[in-house]
Design an enzyme around this catalytic site. Structure first.
Site, mmCIF file in Angstrom:
data_model
loop_
_atom_site.group_PDB
_atom_site.id
_atom_site.type_symbol
_atom_site.label_atom_id
_atom_site.label_comp_id
_atom_site.label_asym_id
_atom_site.label_seq_id
_atom_site.Cartn_x
_atom_site.Cartn_y
_atom_site.Cartn_z
ATOM 1 N N GLY A 8 -1.537 4.760 -2.353
ATOM 2 C CA GLY A 8 -0.845 6.030 -2.047
ATOM 3 C C GLY A 8 -0.428 6.765 -3.315
ATOM 4 N N TYR A 141 10.212 5.000 11.617
ATOM 5 C CA TYR A 141 10.205 4.772 10.160
ATOM 6 C C TYR A 141 11.205 3.678 9.787
ATOM 7 C CZ TYR A 141 10.590 6.169 5.175
ATOM 8 O OH TYR A 141 10.601 6.229 3.795
#
Ligand SMILES: NC(=O)c1ccc[n+]([C@@H]2O[C@H](COP(=O)([O-])OP(=O)(O)OC[C@H]3O[C@@H](n4cnc5c(N)ncnc54)[C@H](O)[C@@H]3O)[C@@H](O)[C@H]2O)c1
Length: 315
Positions: A8, A141
């Site tokens: 990422g 999340y």
């Protein structure tokens, strides 16, 4: 850390962390990966590979190819986006993490992944939130982050993988725009202050959350990864913060430099609900004691630097 793999790497954190790590450890020793390409020094300034973190075989192949001794796993779906697509969030945030941990176990590497203030929930103590406390988040999340913290501790205790992590607050930066978190308003406000002289906040007046300027966040990762393993009582993950602020605190800090700046509110109920379930300010005593964490930027110093750097960026 001698040879580092980052997943990422084109995101808000990776785009600055990659550059800093290449400065310190050498360009060829920091292998950046992401699911996409971009016109970025991350891609052009050193080794870069396309990698979807849900593809374990490819991750292992890249880690072996470069003989990495450290994995820094950043690929994730952030809080607001995860709430819009919880199934995708589970797949990316949990299976991606599991793959990265398996690569670390297989190749015996050090391992870092960030948790978040999103790992706390509505019944967590809100002020000076302790390092060890109730963690019952109400967002996908948050569920991913708590499970991730536990999984990283499991890999340390069960397999001896040297896993380390921090609970980042909202991160403020100018290089890459944020990826869909709840605290993104604290970045948008600076762009809009310069572009329009005004900002409409989707977070309500009086909502306090922890924040940190990116240089402090990048330094914290490096400092924790270089810390003496024996001194770490905690591992996944350390509370760290720099600033506890509400939208009007940012307004006041910006007004000191741009007196004409104005702000109003149009609250987004989804992100407001997430914000209200998070702490007002977290206690970083464990990070300070165990590896010497210290943030250098308060809200005024950060505001001065953000406005200066954004002026250059926006011309
Ligand atoms: N930015 C913050 O304010 C903040 C705060 C707390 C914690 N964190 C955590 O830090 C980590 C990095 O956050 P960020 O802000 O840099 O995120 P970001 O959204 O800016 O970047 C994530 C990157 O992951 C990539 N990605 C998406 N799906 C992928 C996949 N399947 N395979 C490989 N790459 C993929 C994206 O292309 C993007 O470049 C995350 O774990 C996040 O939860 C961030």
């Amino acid at each position: 850390m001698k040879k580092i793999l980052i997943t990422g790497a084109l995101g808000q954190i990776g785009s600055e962390l990659t550059t800093k790590l290449r400065e310190i450890y050498g360009t060829d020793n920091v292998v950046a990966t992401d699911i996409r390409e971009a016109d970025s020094p991350v891609v052009t300034g050193g080794p870069f590979e396309i990698l979807d973190v849900t593809d374990y075989e490819k991750m292992l192949m890249i880690a072996k190819k470069y003989q990495v001794d450290t994995v820094i796993h950043l690929a994730a779906l952030l809080s607001a986006k995860a709430e819009n697509n919880p199934q995708l969030a589970w797949n990316l945030n949990m299976n991606g993490l599991m793959n990265a941990l398996e690569v670390a176990r297989e190749l015996d590497t050090k391992f870092f992944t960030p948790s978040s203030i999103g790992a706390f929930g509505p019944n967590t103590p809100k002020d000076l939130t302790p390092q060890d406390t109730i963690q019952r988040p109400t967002t996908m999340y948050g569920v991913n982050k708590v499970a991730g913290e536990l999984l990283c501790d499991y890999y340390y205790n069960r397999f001896g993988v040297d896993t380390r992590g921090v609970r980042f607050p909202g991160l403020i930066s100018y290089v890459t725009e944020p990826g869909g978190g709840t605290t993104d308003y604290a970045v948008e406000i600076y762009y809009e202050a310069l572009k329009k002289g005004s900002y409409t906040s989707y977070i309500a007046e009086g909502t306090q959350m922890d924040m940190m300027y990116m240089p402090d966040a990048v330094n914290a990762i490096i400092q924790l990864m270089e810390a003496d393993s024996e001194k770490l009582v905690h591992r996944n993950a350390f509370n760290i913060t720099a600033v506890s602020a509400s939208p009007e605190d940012f307004e006041a800090a910006i007004k000191k430099q741009l007196p004409e700046f104005t702000m109003d509110y149009k609250v987004d109920p989804v992100r407001q609900k997430i914000a209200e379930s998070w702490p007002n300010s977290i206690d970083c005593a464990a990070a300070k004691d165990e590896w010497g964490f210290e943030a250098k930027y308060d809200i005024d110093k950060m505001t001065t630097d953000m406005l200066e750097k954004l002026r250059e960026k926006l011309g």
